[in-house]
Design a protein around this motif. Sequence first.
Motif, short mmCIF file in Angstrom:
data_model
loop_
_atom_site.label_atom_id
_atom_site.label_comp_id
_atom_site.label_asym_id
_atom_site.label_seq_id
_atom_site.Cartn_x
_atom_site.Cartn_y
_atom_site.Cartn_z
N ASP A 1 14.06 92.63 36.42
CA ASP A 1 13.97 94.03 36.03
C ASP A 1 14.63 94.27 34.66
O ASP A 1 14.10 95.00 33.83
CB ASP A 1 14.61 94.92 37.09
N ASN B 1 9.19 94.39 42.34
CA ASN B 1 9.95 95.40 41.61
C ASN B 1 9.10 96.62 41.28
O ASN B 1 9.53 97.75 41.46
CB ASN B 1 10.54 94.82 40.32
N LYS C 1 8.63 98.66 44.24
CA LYS C 1 9.89 99.06 44.88
C LYS C 1 10.09 98.38 46.24
O LYS C 1 10.53 98.99 47.21
CB LYS C 1 9.99 100.58 45.04
#
Length: 111
Positions: A15, A80, A83
Amino acid sequence: MAVHKTMKDLQADVDTYIGQFKEGYFSPLAMLARLTEELGELAREVNHYYGEKPKKSSETEKAIEEELGDLLFVLICMANALKVDLEDAHDHVMDKFKTRDSDRWTRIEQE
């Protein structure tokens, strides 16, 4: 001494890396295409190492480790973007296998 990273650490690393670019994560469909592409590259390497199809002399040597790393990176990107906590996903699937498949395979101590 090697530092062992958790899946949360890996997701955070990816991320942070992706977060430095304006484009951000690709769309889920594009990432699915990337996963498929990387899986094909892994399959090709496994076939060269363990299958009946040797590499051509003009083909470069790639490690299975590298191809697995590429696949993991894209999988983490997809998680990612959607989520998904991969530690939670792992715990869920392990629970499923431990209950649903508890008697499916011959355990080592049963031989």
